[in-house]
Design an enzyme around this catalytic site. Structure first.
Site, PDB file in Angstrom:
ATOM      1  N   ASP A   3       5.249   0.269   2.020  1.00 58.43           N
ATOM      2  CA  ASP A   3       4.647   1.377   1.721  1.00 58.43           C
ATOM      3  C   ASP A   3       3.784   2.751   2.227  1.00 58.43           C
ATOM      4  OD1 ASP A   3       5.898   1.172  -1.116  1.00 58.43           O
ATOM      5  OD2 ASP A   3       3.966   0.051  -2.208  1.00 58.43           O
ATOM      6  N   SER A  11      -0.194  -9.159  -6.975  1.00 57.58           N
ATOM      7  CA  SER A  11       0.572  -7.251  -6.817  1.00 57.58           C
ATOM      8  C   SER A  11       1.133  -6.792  -7.715  1.00 57.58           C
ATOM      9  CB  SER A  11       0.511  -7.186  -5.403  1.00 57.58           C
ATOM     10  OG  SER A  11       0.643  -6.285  -4.730  1.00 57.58           O
ATOM     11  N   ARG A  14       7.956   6.810  -3.525  1.00 59.19           N
ATOM     12  CA  ARG A  14       6.785   6.414  -2.756  1.00 59.19           C
ATOM     13  C   ARG A  14       6.532   8.540  -2.486  1.00 59.19           C
ATOM     14  NH1 ARG A  14       4.357   3.351  -5.857  1.00 59.19           N
ATOM     15  NH2 ARG A  14       3.527   1.235  -4.890  1.00 59.19           N
ATOM     16  N   ASP A  49      -6.521  -2.076  -5.046  1.00 64.18           N
ATOM     17  CA  ASP A  49      -6.522  -0.830  -3.437  1.00 64.18           C
ATOM     18  C   ASP A  49      -7.674  -0.017  -3.959  1.00 64.18           C
ATOM     19  OD1 ASP A  49      -5.426  -3.984  -2.532  1.00 64.18           O
ATOM     20  OD2 ASP A  49      -3.193  -2.719  -2.839  1.00 64.18           O
TER      21      ASP A  49
END
Length: 412
Positions: free
Chosen positions: A127, A179, A98, A18
């Site tokens: 996320d 992923s 995160r 990404d």
């Protein structure tokens, strides 16, 4: 904020699929803006190799690689372990990584005078919420760019095509396009064959597991370990004093070798859908197990039960990206109070994916062999139980008497 006004963007950069294509995409779609890549090192190891060179080569003006490992463990991982917080069995490996990354990104964005912060999270996932709530907590007026909510790309296959067209180097291909999210706490796998909940994970396939082995391939003899805790914090492994981070890394190796910490789960995402993932958390699984084991002797019943209730709320807050909230801070204060006596040692046997209790010791232990024994004792008067039961059961007795009297009256 108009695109033409965005001159400098700080990108949360992992070097994965990404974020790799986002650099050229930003320059194409935001007037050739300056892109500054920021990668937070939370223990993803080899994924950081060549990251700065790759970011610059694909169009970034500079790339920060920030070592956040100690902060990640001490200020996010350990408080969550002490809380005993699990989200539907999931040990929150991506969730609590995160906030620490996003917080550092905000700090750099402010220092660089950036007009916007960009992330590569999809519009389907959790996320995006975790990143953006942290950004709002520290830079409430910062513009946020989320390409997955803007661009025409619809799938990871199309992302790969975009990367190939723009000469963006990738470490994956269409056949191995899981992923993944990796840090020192865990590794997650999503996508491909795992999207069918009827497919068994390929635990025995070479290359699928990265942090350990399948329980079927683990040694045929057990491994014993001891863990020491002080006020809920791990301080020693097998008698050797170590930092919490180093203990986790050592447990990852020991747990991985013994097939510990595999979780296959269909979880409820914050955005409303169910998703299926496979997680590897060898060291974390042992740490949770050991900490809970010690708490069974150190916490009184009422505190332990209330803590279990609040652990669900704590886990929801972490999973939903609400780390920097008054409630999470208040819950951590409660947890810290409960941990004042969670000091001692546990011994655990690791064997083919299993964790087996093998002994617990604490100066604060509330367990009394003399009181609990089935043999003769001189500290517990069993005749006291009669009066206790009469008082404890009085409401039940009265209710039954009233019910019988009413039935008798109605039957006349």
């Amino acid at each position: 904020m108009n695109k033409k006004d965005i001159k400098k963007v700080v990108l949360a950069y992992s070097g994965g699929l990404d974020t790799s294509i986002i650099i050229p995409w930003l320059k194409e779609n935001y007037n050739n803006c300056e892109v500054i890549a920021v990668s937070g090192n939370v223990g993803q190891a080899d994924e950081l190799e060549g990251l700065e060179e790759k970011a610059i080569k694909t169009g970034a003006s500079k790339c920060y690689v920030e070592d956040l490992t100690d902060e990640f463990v001490d200020e996010y991982v350990i408080p969550t372990v002490k809380a005993g917080a699990l989200y539907e069995e999931y040990m929150l490996g991506t969730s609590f990584a995160r906030p620490v990354i996003a917080k550092r990104i905000v700090e750099i964005a402010k220092a660089e005078g950036a007009d916007a912060i960009c992330h590569g999270c999809t519009g389907k996932g959790n996320d995006q919420v975790r990143f953006e709530l942290t950004i709002k907590a520290f830079a409430p007026d910062m513009h946020i760019i989320a390409p997955w909510r803007e661009w025409d790309i619809k799938s990871r296959e199309e992302e790969i095509e975009y990367a190939e067209a723009h000469n963006v180097p990738l470490k994956i291909n269409r056949e191995t396009n899981y992923s993944k999210d990796k840090n020192l706490w865990h590794l997650s796998h999503e996508g491909l064959d795992l999207e069918d909940a009827g497919n068994e994970p390929l635990y025995e396939k070479e290359g699928f597991l990265e942090m350990g082995v399948s329980p079927m391939m683990a040694p045929d003899k057990p491994t014993y370990i001891t863990l020491d805790f002080e006020q809920g914090v791990p301080v020693a492994l097998n008698g050797e004093k170590m930092s919490a981070k180093d203990i986790i890394l050592a447990l990852n190796k020991l747990g991985g070798e013994n097939g510990i910490g595999l979780l296959d789960i269909v979880e409820n995402r914050l955005v409303g859908m169910k998703c299926r993932g496979v997680y590897e958390t060898p060291g974390g699984s042992i740490l949770y197990f050991a900490h809970n084991y010690l708490e069974t002797v150190c916490l009184d019943k009422m505190t332990a039960h209330k803590k279990q209730e609040l652990a669900i709320t704590f886990a929801d807050l972490v999973y939903n990206g609400q780390w920097f909230t008054p409630l999470r801070e208040a819950l951590s204060a409660f947890v810290d109070k409960t941990q004042e006596t969670v000091t001692g040692k546990v011994r655990i046997k690791l064997y083919k994916g299993n964790m087996i209790k093998a002994g617990v010791w604490s100066d604060y232990s509330l367990y009394s062999e003399e009181i609990a024994t089935f043999g003769e004792d001189h500290v517990y008067d069993q005749t006291d139980a009669k009066g206790f039961i009469n008082l404890f059961g009085l409401p039940i007795k009265v209710q039954a008497q009233v019910k019988a009297a009413v039935e008798k009256k109605n039957n006349k």
